[in-house]
Structure formats: structure tokens, C-alpha cells
Design a protein around this motif. Structure first.
Motif, PDB file in Angstrom:
ATOM      1  N   LEU A 100     -25.914  56.699  16.814  1.00 30.30           N
ATOM      2  CA  LEU A 100     -24.820  57.652  16.981  1.00 30.30           C
ATOM      3  C   LEU A 100     -24.970  58.341  18.338  1.00 30.30           C
ATOM      4  O   LEU A 100     -26.079  58.489  18.857  1.00 30.30           O
ATOM      5  N   SER A 101     -23.837  58.779  18.908  1.00 34.92           N
ATOM      6  CA  SER A 101     -23.912  59.271  20.282  1.00 34.92           C
ATOM      7  C   SER A 101     -24.094  60.779  20.377  1.00 34.92           C
ATOM      8  O   SER A 101     -24.692  61.274  21.326  1.00 34.92           O
ATOM      9  N   SER A 102     -23.610  61.544  19.371  1.00 33.31           N
ATOM     10  CA  SER A 102     -23.716  62.996  19.514  1.00 33.31           C
ATOM     11  C   SER A 102     -24.477  63.615  18.350  1.00 33.31           C
ATOM     12  O   SER A 102     -24.600  63.019  17.273  1.00 33.31           O
ATOM     13  N   VAL A 103     -24.988  64.828  18.596  1.00 34.42           N
ATOM     14  CA  VAL A 103     -25.742  65.550  17.565  1.00 34.42           C
ATOM     15  C   VAL A 103     -24.864  65.815  16.349  1.00 34.42           C
ATOM     16  O   VAL A 103     -25.306  65.679  15.202  1.00 34.42           O
ATOM     17  N   SER A 104     -23.588  66.156  16.594  1.00 29.93           N
ATOM     18  CA  SER A 104     -22.732  66.503  15.447  1.00 29.93           C
ATOM     19  C   SER A 104     -22.500  65.267  14.572  1.00 29.93           C
ATOM     20  O   SER A 104     -22.374  65.378  13.359  1.00 29.93           O
ATOM     21  N   GLU A 105     -22.476  64.072  15.204  1.00 30.47           N
ATOM     22  CA  GLU A 105     -22.361  62.867  14.400  1.00 30.47           C
ATOM     23  C   GLU A 105     -23.615  62.654  13.541  1.00 30.47           C
ATOM     24  O   GLU A 105     -23.533  62.237  12.399  1.00 30.47           O
ATOM     25  N   TYR A 106     -24.789  62.940  14.134  1.00 29.51           N
ATOM     26  CA  TYR A 106     -26.035  62.835  13.350  1.00 29.51           C
ATOM     27  C   TYR A 106     -26.004  63.764  12.147  1.00 29.51           C
ATOM     28  O   TYR A 106     -26.357  63.391  11.031  1.00 29.51           O
ATOM     29  N   VAL A 107     -25.551  65.010  12.400  1.00 37.42           N
ATOM     30  CA  VAL A 107     -25.511  65.991  11.311  1.00 37.42           C
ATOM     31  C   VAL A 107     -24.571  65.502  10.211  1.00 37.42           C
ATOM     32  O   VAL A 107     -24.901  65.556   9.018  1.00 37.42           O
ATOM     33  N   ALA A 108     -23.403  64.968  10.623  1.00 33.62           N
ATOM     34  CA  ALA A 108     -22.450  64.487   9.625  1.00 33.62           C
ATOM     35  C   ALA A 108     -23.038  63.310   8.844  1.00 33.62           C
ATOM     36  O   ALA A 108     -22.893  63.223   7.617  1.00 33.62           O
ATOM     37  N   ALA A 109     -23.733  62.408   9.550  1.00 40.13           N
ATOM     38  CA  ALA A 109     -24.328  61.247   8.884  1.00 40.13           C
ATOM     39  C   ALA A 109     -25.410  61.689   7.895  1.00 40.13           C
ATOM     40  O   ALA A 109     -25.548  61.122   6.794  1.00 40.13           O
ATOM     41  N   VAL A 256     -29.706  79.045  18.191  1.00 44.47           N
ATOM     42  CA  VAL A 256     -29.466  78.576  16.820  1.00 44.47           C
ATOM     43  C   VAL A 256     -28.272  79.367  16.304  1.00 44.47           C
ATOM     44  O   VAL A 256     -28.290  80.592  16.342  1.00 44.47           O
ATOM     45  N   PRO A 257     -27.213  78.666  15.847  1.00 49.14           N
ATOM     46  CA  PRO A 257     -26.018  79.402  15.430  1.00 49.14           C
ATOM     47  C   PRO A 257     -26.324  80.391  14.320  1.00 49.14           C
ATOM     48  O   PRO A 257     -27.105  80.114  13.414  1.00 49.14           O
ATOM     49  N   THR A 258     -25.699  81.541  14.362  1.00 49.27           N
ATOM     50  CA  THR A 258     -25.881  82.576  13.354  1.00 49.27           C
ATOM     51  C   THR A 258     -24.706  82.519  12.378  1.00 49.27           C
ATOM     52  O   THR A 258     -23.595  82.232  12.784  1.00 49.27           O
ATOM     53  N   GLY A 259     -24.992  82.741  11.111  1.00 47.80           N
ATOM     54  CA  GLY A 259     -23.884  82.815  10.164  1.00 47.80           C
ATOM     55  C   GLY A 259     -24.101  81.990   8.924  1.00 47.80           C
ATOM     56  O   GLY A 259     -25.171  81.438   8.692  1.00 47.80           O
ATOM     57  N   LEU A 260     -23.040  81.945   8.092  1.00 50.88           N
ATOM     58  CA  LEU A 260     -23.109  81.196   6.846  1.00 50.88           C
ATOM     59  C   LEU A 260     -23.125  79.712   7.144  1.00 50.88           C
ATOM     60  O   LEU A 260     -22.598  79.265   8.162  1.00 50.88           O
ATOM     61  N   PRO A 261     -23.748  78.931   6.248  1.00 47.59           N
ATOM     62  CA  PRO A 261     -23.703  77.478   6.436  1.00 47.59           C
ATOM     63  C   PRO A 261     -22.249  77.014   6.405  1.00 47.59           C
ATOM     64  O   PRO A 261     -21.429  77.590   5.692  1.00 47.59           O
ATOM     65  N   PRO A 262     -21.887  75.990   7.186  1.00 46.40           N
ATOM     66  CA  PRO A 262     -20.525  75.452   7.157  1.00 46.40           C
ATOM     67  C   PRO A 262     -20.284  74.777   5.817  1.00 46.40           C
ATOM     68  O   PRO A 262     -21.067  73.943   5.396  1.00 46.40           O
ATOM     69  N   LEU A 263     -19.174  75.160   5.151  1.00 45.24           N
ATOM     70  CA  LEU A 263     -18.927  74.558   3.834  1.00 45.24           C
ATOM     71  C   LEU A 263     -18.008  73.352   3.950  1.00 45.24           C
ATOM     72  O   LEU A 263     -17.159  73.280   4.835  1.00 45.24           O
ATOM     73  N   GLY A 264     -18.203  72.364   3.064  1.00 45.25           N
ATOM     74  CA  GLY A 264     -17.371  71.156   3.052  1.00 45.25           C
ATOM     75  C   GLY A 264     -17.921  70.099   3.991  1.00 45.25           C
ATOM     76  O   GLY A 264     -18.817  70.358   4.805  1.00 45.25           O
ATOM     77  N   LEU A 265     -17.405  68.881   3.844  1.00 44.95           N
ATOM     78  CA  LEU A 265     -17.818  67.766   4.705  1.00 44.95           C
ATOM     79  C   LEU A 265     -16.850  67.721   5.871  1.00 44.95           C
ATOM     80  O   LEU A 265     -15.637  67.724   5.673  1.00 44.95           O
ATOM     81  N   SER A 266     -17.379  67.685   7.098  1.00 47.02           N
ATOM     82  CA  SER A 266     -16.437  67.602   8.226  1.00 47.02           C
ATOM     83  C   SER A 266     -16.930  66.560   9.216  1.00 47.02           C
ATOM     84  O   SER A 266     -18.135  66.346   9.374  1.00 47.02           O
ATOM     85  N   GLY A 267     -15.979  65.907   9.869  1.00 51.22           N
ATOM     86  CA  GLY A 267     -16.307  64.913  10.896  1.00 51.22           C
ATOM     87  C   GLY A 267     -17.068  63.723  10.361  1.00 51.22           C
ATOM     88  O   GLY A 267     -17.841  63.088  11.077  1.00 51.22           O
ATOM     89  N   VAL A 268     -16.866  63.426   9.063  1.00 52.86           N
ATOM     90  CA  VAL A 268     -17.638  62.357   8.453  1.00 52.86           C
ATOM     91  C   VAL A 268     -16.997  60.995   8.743  1.00 52.86           C
ATOM     92  O   VAL A 268     -15.790  60.824   8.628  1.00 52.86           O
ATOM     93  N   ASP A 269     -17.837  60.023   9.140  1.00 53.92           N
ATOM     94  CA  ASP A 269     -17.389  58.654   9.358  1.00 53.92           C
ATOM     95  C   ASP A 269     -17.734  57.839   8.114  1.00 53.92           C
ATOM     96  O   ASP A 269     -18.876  57.441   7.921  1.00 53.92           O
TER      97      ASP A 269
END
Lengths: 582, 582
Positions: A100-109, A256-269
Motif C-alpha cells: 500500500l502506498s499511504s499510511v491511511s491505506e495501511y490503517v484502513a487495511a 499524535v492526533p488528539t480526540g475520540l477514535p474515528p468511528l465507522g470504517l472509512s477509506g476501505v478497499d
């Protein structure tokens, strides 16, 4: 109907059981345990996320909702779920080939992996397939955990040395290391070694300090010492800030981002699903085995029980909630569960309080982590996983049996050389093949009567009475296709050796737990061939279930001899017949 | 040394053994048998070559040198090797995916297949790996042979109907058949049906004619009747010649080259080897299993012995000599070996005489085969293979055990639907998995003492004495990784049910043939957990080899209870202790 519903609810929601009698005693125990586990989990969850190749905050997120889900559905009172070392390594190894090319893709995977794993665990729980885990033998699990520990420790060297390493097998990591040996960053190395030294000392030393200086009892001191790593985190973070270590090349956790965990699945392949199914299955089973054995051990200590199938459902729910709240695969961890238990956790509510602690951390503490050196987190991991490495399993297995040694050796070697998935799959396959191989070559003893008793023993080991007209073979294995033909050869060869005097062959079946269709046909063939040789075939001490099954075929009618309840009866009857004839 | 050499020679060249005492009696028996088998083999070898997709003469060639090779190396006195139905089908199925363009390439590829198979059999013989064949269970073999028989019969319909069919699975063949139903050739159909009717009658009727009209004894008449197919060959060949059937569209064998088999490998494409390795391995094992079981059965009837490992060498030599003389894979055939035996063959020399007979046929008779209708050969095959079809294996397996039924059903279904290789491989895999599954769910009985005896029986089936402080569990299976954890749960749940009164758990191990490392660790865990509950763990009736192994670990030292030689001793001692305390 209402009754039934309530029963169902109580089975699938154990919280209805313990929640009803929750009181002040439970509350104080759970709260104290939660504080200690929270302080222990903060550095661990950040470190394991980095091990899985994910941003640090993903570790925090995976330690919030999953704990609540387990508290609702789990049957263990003390299990603490969250990110663990081996599952993090398996996550890294599952995601690496996706390129995968980006960190956000890794997180989604990673989220998809947790979702798949959760769905599989739920399904296994619904089908009550907890038994699948039994096909992982203890040597395979021990070998796998040891080899994973070594792999993890090796992979973390990059953070201690400040060099890039990318390999997923030991040879790859070592080659990478050799190639980058000239680029070691001194400031990173010093930070890493100081952290390592402190953490190794903490394991033993801190408890003594708490005990001797603060006057705490030994067990309490030992439990409190488990929060030791937080001092390494605080110390090196302060040092990095004060000395401006990042300017010297020391890698830090950073924003490191501050706040609640992101809810739901997003950017999922969803196209990744086929590639992740296999790894998700392995990871689910390994995670389940690890979690259930911890839960089992702790439950027995308090004379409680866990329900292995409900545990599948609870872990499934934990993983699904992890995937829906920005996390990655989780399971019950050994170290944190023991700490939770020792610190006095009485109910799964301790897990909910821990989740609140980590939520607070995610909401307010992440800015403080900016200067936390990655070398410190790597040191935390190395110290934790080296305690899992137990090469003595090799010598213990060798001493006990060569087959078990072969399975553990192959698992360790293949995990180190070819990666976690190949390693554990080969281990399972090899142990199954070895089991079949062993049962295909059963122990068979020719037995005779111990003089003056009704016992029959191996003629090679004991001084026993025999008869030239009768040979008794005790078969120490179930009869099935892989050993049926061998049995034919063995009996026939034995009979042909004494073909002039032999009149009767008795098969003593006290250890025959099963006779399958192939073995039935072999018994029929033996019966016919012995008949051709003028020898009668008898059975003795046949078990009920085996006898029931034989009775469904023609074998008992065709048998030239008889079926005797005991070997003593058989020998007495057949040698008597011979005496009559003489 | 000389002695040793002679011993080795006698092991690997059994001919040195029987050749020494060869006399006139053996000669006459062998000669008569050879004549009958030769006449039987001529149509069969032509037909099986066509089944394998090869020219008819390849069948003759495969019936010459291989018989001589087996006579030199084989240990069975009556086995007749050569082309057989199932191996011919497997040859066709192995060669089809190669998509070769010319007949000569097919012949060369069949030679490579025989060479590979021969080399594998020799290697297995040298490594004494005859046991590998044991992993084919009887239901899998029976299912495979039945399904192959159906497939072969279906595939031969093309010659009876005079239409082209190409499929290698039943659906493919039936679809092809439906597509070509309009093109049936009437003259071919009549020839085929006449031949079929005659051949079915021959099986029973001809023997009666020989017996009633010619006054032969019944067994002699039955043996002579096996040459019946030659009359179908002669009759339909004459009819085809006189009526000029080829002009009506009846396919005939046509030009068959006259002369010696071509020696050596020629025109071989070694690039085919990788594609043929797998099929060669399956074909070798199936051929070996078929051959050895025939040899075994016949040897016992005369109180002789065969050596399974030497049989591997003999079949290897037969296949290699087949590959070097224009042939294709061969093995010992059931029907021809029985005929050879019944006709009085005394030694493998009968095989050499048969080879001479087929050599004469190859040298002089092939011009006579020009007008032999292919429909006649197809009829020969259909009649031969339908005798192999035995669907009763399904009902017999069903009655005996569901697991065996599952294996045989899967083998038949997959062989018919997906081809011979998938069928037999799935059969083996499924039977192994079912075996492991069964042993992972062992029978465990809680036992009590039969009043007034030293026997212990299942409390659910018998009226027995028990004690509130002692529970005895008899485990009817070896303890190993797949059932170890199940045993932990089972014992623990049993103990927790009566946790107030229970003091002792006895595991009665009379049917435990093995305790592997996983089970050892489970026993240790059970021991610890029972200790936490204040219950002692005892063992009774542990077998010698199991005890030896346990003694190599710490288990016996850590055991909270004792190991008793007999269950009677255990129960007496433990219930007494309890009585003391009261």
C-alpha cells in the motif's frame, strides 16, 4: 418462552450474570486494577501499533472499545484484551505484501483485517467450533511464540540503532542490518540502551525498591512494578525535549492526533479482502488460543469457569469494535491479564474502567507524547517479547519425544526463515502428519500369562507362560486404514513362522478404541488367510463401542474362532482344547 | 562376504530361489497356464492400449518385457503383470492435458510416464517405503476402482456407438454423448451389441458348455472359459472381413506394425517430466496397491509369502522395461493373475512363457488383426470393468460407519465429476482428516466398580459402586494435541460439578497408547488446576511405554496423587483414605 429468552441472554451476555450482584467490594478492586493496567497499557499499546507498522494512536484506539465489548460478552473475569505482540507481528506480516502506498491505506487495511478476524471468530463461536484451536499442538504454539519473539526483537533493532530495516524474516532482517551497520545513529543508540537497561532492571529491581524502601508487601510491590515502563517513557521523553534529541537524529513519535477514535470504517478497499482472508484466519486462531489459555488459567485459580465458545464470540465482538473505532486486531494478552488479576480485578468492569483511562489518554495526553523516542517504545517491546522466548522448549521436547521435537523445531526454523504464516501452518501440518505416521506403526506385543495370575504381559519383557498352539498379540492402537495392512502382514508373518504347531491366534483388543472399515476388511482378510492355513482367529477384550460396530458387519458370523470377554478366558479355553486333543 | 553377497542376491533376485529346484512338474503347469493367459491377454492388451489413447500394438509390447522383468525380480509365484484397466485410464488422463499433436508423441510420453513410475517404484523399494500405500484406505480404493470402472465403461461407449467422445469426467462424456446422439453408426452399434451380449454370456455360459458338453471338471471349465473373448475377436473380425463392415462405417484396428518391440527411448521430450511427475506418483501407488493385494491373496492360498518391498522393485523393473520396449505403465492385474493361478502356474516362469506367446503374436499375428472392430475391443473392456464396479461399498460403508461412508462417497463423486487424480487425492485427504477428527473427540466414560468384582464399567451402562469423594474417568484414546485441551475442559467441568465433595480424580489409562508433549502439558495443567481446587490427580493402568515417557518429564514428581498399577488398587486405596478421615 420468556424463561428461554432469559437463558439465552444470560449465555450470550454474561454481564447479566455478574452485573446483577455488583457491589462496592467489586468496584474498589476493579478501579485499582484498572489504574495499574491503564498505566501499563499506554506505552504498550503505542509500541505494539508501531510494531504492526501503524501510527501510534491506532494502538490507543484498539485499547478502548474492544475492552468494553469484551466486558459485555466475555466469560473471563480477569482477561485484559488489546493489542498484543504476536498479533501485531502477524498484522505487519499480513499487510506488508499488499504494497500500500499511504499510511491511511495501511490503517484502513488493518481495520479490514480486524473486521474479518472478528467475523470469523463470531462465526466459529456461533458454530461452536472452538475445537479447531485444538489442532495447534502445544509444541507448535510454544515454538511459534518463541520464534515470533525473536523475530519481533530483531525487527525492533532498527529503532534502537536508528537504521531502516524492512525484512519480515530473520535472514532478511540480518542482511538489512549488515548493510546499514555504518549508518547507526549514536544518540538513538544511547537512548535505546539506557531505556533497555532501565526496563530490564525494572522487571526485578523496582519490585525490591517498592518492597524494601516503601514497605509494600512483596506481591503488591511486584504488581506495582509492572507500571515501571511508564518511568522510562517519562524519563526519555523529558530528555528528548530538554536535550532536543530530534536534532541529533533521534526519531520521536511526533504529532499524535488528539480526540475520540474515528468511528465507522472509512477509506476501505474491499478488494483487499481475498488477500487478507488467510492471514485473518491464522491470526484469529492464534489469538484465540493465546487468549483462552490465559483466561482458563486465571479462572481456575478462582474456581471460576470460562466458556470457550462464548470466548470466541467475545473476541469476535472485540475485534469488530476495534475495526469500527480506528483500531487493529486485538486479543487477550498474557502479561496484562495477569497484572489485572493480581491487582484485584473482580469483574470485566475493570476492563471498562481501563477503557475509560485510555480514552482519557487519547483525549488529553497525546500532545505529551510528541518527544517520546521511538527507541524507548522499541525497548519496551524487546523487553516484553524476550520474556516470551523460551528455547528450552526445544530441549524439553527432545527429551520427551523426537516427534514433538521435530514439530517444534520445524515451527521455529520456518517461522524465523520463512515468516509467521508459513511457520505456523507448517507446524500444524507436520504435527498432524507425525501423528498419523506414529499411529500407522503401532506397538504390538506378543503376550503370555503371568504365572499364577490372570494377567498377560509382553513375552519379551516378562517371564510368562505360553502355549505352542496359541499365539496372543496385543495391539496397542486403534485399527484403521493406515495400519490395517501392516497388521495383516505382521499377523501373517508371525503365523507362518510357526505354521506347523499353531492352531489359534488371539488378538487382544483392550487398547483398540476403533476399528474402521479398512481394518474390518483387513480382519476379514486375516480371518480368511488364517483359515487357509488351518489356524483359527479369536478376539479378546473387545470394547463395547467396537463390538457394536463389528456386529453391524458379517465379520462376527464369518469369524472362524470366538470372541472372548477376557484374555484369561480365551487362553484358558484354547489351551484346554489343545490339552484335550493330546 | 561371499555369503553376504549370495544372501543379497537371493533377496533381490528371487529367481535364484525358485529357479534352482525347477523341474518337469513346474514346467507343465507353467506352460498350460501361459497358453491360457496368452490367449486371454491378446485382446485385453490391445483393448487397454486403446483405452489409454495409444495404438493397439503398444498394449502387446507392454505385455512382453515387463513379464520377463517381473519373473526375475518378483516374489509372487502367480502374479501376471501387464496393461490393466485403471492404470490405462490414469495414463489417458495424465497424457490428455499435454495436448500433444501426433500419435508418436503420445507413445513417447506414455513411455516417459512408465519410466518415471518405474523409477519411483524402484526408489520406494530401495527406501523400503511400501508403507506409503497404507494411506489409501480400503473404502477409498474400492470407491476409486468402482468410479474408474464407470468412467471407463462410459468412455468406451464411443466405440460401441461409433461417435467421437473426448471427455475425461462423467459430465463431459455424457454431454459429448448427448451432442452426438444423432450420429450413431448402426453397423457399429450392432457389432458392439453382439460382442457385448456374447461376452456377458461367456462369463457364465461358456463354462457350463465346457462342463456339460465336453465333460471337463467345473474348475477347469471355468478357467478355460476365460479365453472366451478370443472367440468374439475371431468372430467379429471374420464378420468385418466377409461383410466388409468398414465400408458401412465400422471402425477397425487397421494396420498394426509387425515385428519386435522398438527398443530404447526415442523421440522423448524431457520437458514433459515436470507435468508427469504427479500423475506418475499417483499411478505408481494405485498400481502397487492393486498388484500387492492380488499377490498377497494368491500367495496365502498356497502358504507362500511375498515381500512387499521387493514387489516395489519388481514392479519398478517391469515399468522401466516397458518404457524401454515401446510400452506404457503396467502392473499386476487381478483377473489374469487369478486365471494364471487357477490354470496351475507354479512359478514366475509362466510369465516368461506368456511373454514368448505375446512376442509370437506381435511378430506374426498382427496382420490378422486388421479387420478387428474397435467395438469388439470396447465390449471386452466394458465387460471387464463392469465386474469391478461394486456400488454396494456405499451401503456397506454406510452401515458400518458414517466417516467411512463420507470417504468412499467423496472418492466416487469426485472421481466421476473431476477425474481420477482429483478423486483419489481427495479420498486420501478426507480419510486422514476424518481420522484426526475422530481421535480428537475421544470416548470418555465415568466408571465405577462392578459389585463383588475387580472390574470397572461405565456408570451410565452398568449398575456399579461409586464414591462421592472419587471420580474415575476412563479415556478411550491416545492423548495428543488434538484432544488434549478437550480433555482439560472435560475433567475440569466434571470436577467443578461436584466441587464440594470431590477429593480425588483417577484417570484410567488402559486404552491410552500414547501421551504426546501437548497432552503432557495438559496433564500438568490439569494437575495444577485440580490442586488449586484441592483435588488430587491419580493415574491407573498406565502402559509401559507411556510410563517410560512420562518418567522423562517432571510430571510424575509434580503429580499431586499417585500412579496405581490397577484401577482396583486405586479405588480401594482412595476410598479407604476417605473412610479413615470420616
Amino acid at each position: 418462552m420468556n424463561q428461554q429468552l432469559r437463558g439465552l441472554a444470560r449465555t450470550y451476555l454474561p454481564i447479566l450474570d455478574w452485573g446483577r450482584s455488583y457491589g462496592r467490594g467489586e468496584l474498589s478492586g476493579d478501579l485499582i486494577a484498572a489504574v495499574i493496567v491503564t498505566v501499563m497499557l499506554i506505552p504498550q499499546s503505542l509500541a505494539y501499533a508501531l510494531l504492526a507498522g501503524l501510527p501510534a494512536e491506532v494502538g490507543l484506539y484498539a485499547s478502548i472499545l474492544p475492552l468494553v465489548a469484551y466486558a459485555l460478552f466475555g466469560t473471563s473475569r480477569a482477561l485484559a484484551v488489546g493489542p498484543v505482540a504476536v498479533i501485531s507481528l502477524m498484522t505487519a506480516s499480513a499487510l506488508a505484501p499488499l504494497n500500500l502506498s499511504s499510511v491511511s491505506e495501511y490503517v484502513a487495511a488493518a481495520g479490514v483485517l480486524a473486521l474479518l478476524s472478528g467475523a470469523m471468530l463470531l462465526l466459529m463461536g456461533a458454530l461452536r467450533l472452538g475445537v479447531v484451536a485444538n489442532f495447534l499442538s502445544h509444541p507448535v504454539i510454544a515454538g511459534f511464540i518463541t520464534a515470533s519473539g525473536l523475530l519481533i526483537a530483531a525487527s525492533q533493532l532498527k529503532h534502537i540503532l536508528g537504521v531502516p530495516l524492512h525484512g519480515h524474516t530473520l535472514p532478511e532482517i540480518l542482511l538489512d542490518l549488515a548493510r546499514h551497520l555504518g549508518q547507526i545513529n549514536l544518540a538513538t543508540l544511547v537512548t535505546g540502551i539506557v531505556a533497555l537497561a532501565f526496563l530490564f532492571w525494572v522487571r526485578k529491581g523496582l519490585a525490591q525498591v517498592f518492597h524494601a524502601r516503601l514497605g509494600l508487601t512483596k506481591p503488591l510491590a511486584a504488581t506495582l512494578a509492572r507500571v515501571g515502563p511508564i518511568f522510562a517513557v517519562i524519563g526519555t521523553t523529558l530528555a528528548a525535549w530538554v536535550l532536543n534529541l530530534p536534532s541529533l537524529g533521534v526519531a520521536v513519535v511526533g504529532e499524535v492526533p488528539t480526540g475520540l477514535p474515528p468511528l465507522g470504517l472509512s477509506g476501505v478497499d474491499w478488494g483487499l479482502v481475498p488477500a487478507l482472508i488467510g492471514p485473518a484466519a491464522l491470526l484469529s486462531i492464534i489469538g484465540y488460543v493465546e487468549s483462552v489459555s490465559v483466561a482458563q488459567t486465571l479462572a481456575t485459580k478462582r474456581k471460576q469457569r470460562i466458556d470457550p465458545n462464548q470466548e470466541l464470540i467475545a473476541l469476535g465482538a472485540a475485534n469488530i469494535s476495534s475495526s469500527l473505532s480506528g483500531g487493529y486486531p486485538v486479543t487477550g494478552g498474557f502479561a496484562r491479564s495477569v497484572v489485572n488479576f493480581d491487582a484485584g480485578a473482580e469483574t470485566p468492569a475493570a476492563g471498562v474502567f481501563t477503557a475509560v483511562g485510555l480514552l482519557v489518554a487519547a483525549l488529553f495526553l497525546t500532545p505529551l507524547l510528541y518527544f517520546l523516542p521511538k527507541a524507548t517504545l522499541a525497548a519496551t517491546i524487546i523487553v516484553a517479547v524476550l520474556s516470551l522466548v523460551d528455547l528450552s522448549i526445544l530441549s524439553r521436547a527432545w527429551r520427551y519425544s523426537r516427534a514433538d521435537f521435530a514439530a517444534v523445531f520445524a515451527t521455529i526454523a520456518l517461522t524465523l526463515l520463512a515468516g509467521v504464516e508459513v511457520g505456523v501452518a507448517s507446524g500444524v501440518l507436520i504435527s498432524l502428519l507425525l501423528f498419523v505416521w506414529k499411529t500407522s506403526r503401532p506397538h504390538v506385543a506378543e503376550v503370555g500369562q503371568v504365572p499364577g495370575s490372570q494377567h498377560f504381559r509382553n513375552i519379551l519383557r516378562h517371564k510368562v507362560e505360553t502355549d505352542p498352539g496359541v499365539v496372543t498379540l496385543r495391539i496397542d492402537e486403534s485399527l484403521y486404514f493406515a495400519n490395517a495392512r501392516r497388521m495383516e502382514d505382521l499377523i501373517l508373518n508371525r503365523v507362518l513362522r510357526d505354521r506347523d504347531s499353531l492352531r489359534h491366534v488371539i488378538l487382544m483388543c483392550s487398547a483398540v478404541n476403533e476399528v474402521d472399515f479398512s481394518a474390518l476388511e483387513s480382519l476379514e482378510a486375516i480371518n480368511r488367510r488364517l483359515d487357509d492355513l488351518g489356524v483359527k482367529l479369536h478376539l479378546s477384550e473387545v470394547k463395547g463401542p467396537v463390538m457394536d460396530r463389528l456386529a453391524r458387519s458379517h465379520f462376527l458370523e464369518d469369524l472362524t474362532g470366538r470372541v472372548f470377554l477376557s484374555q484369561y478366558d480365551a487362553f484358558a479355553a484354547l489351551r484346554m482344547n489343545r490339552a484335550d486333543r493330546m
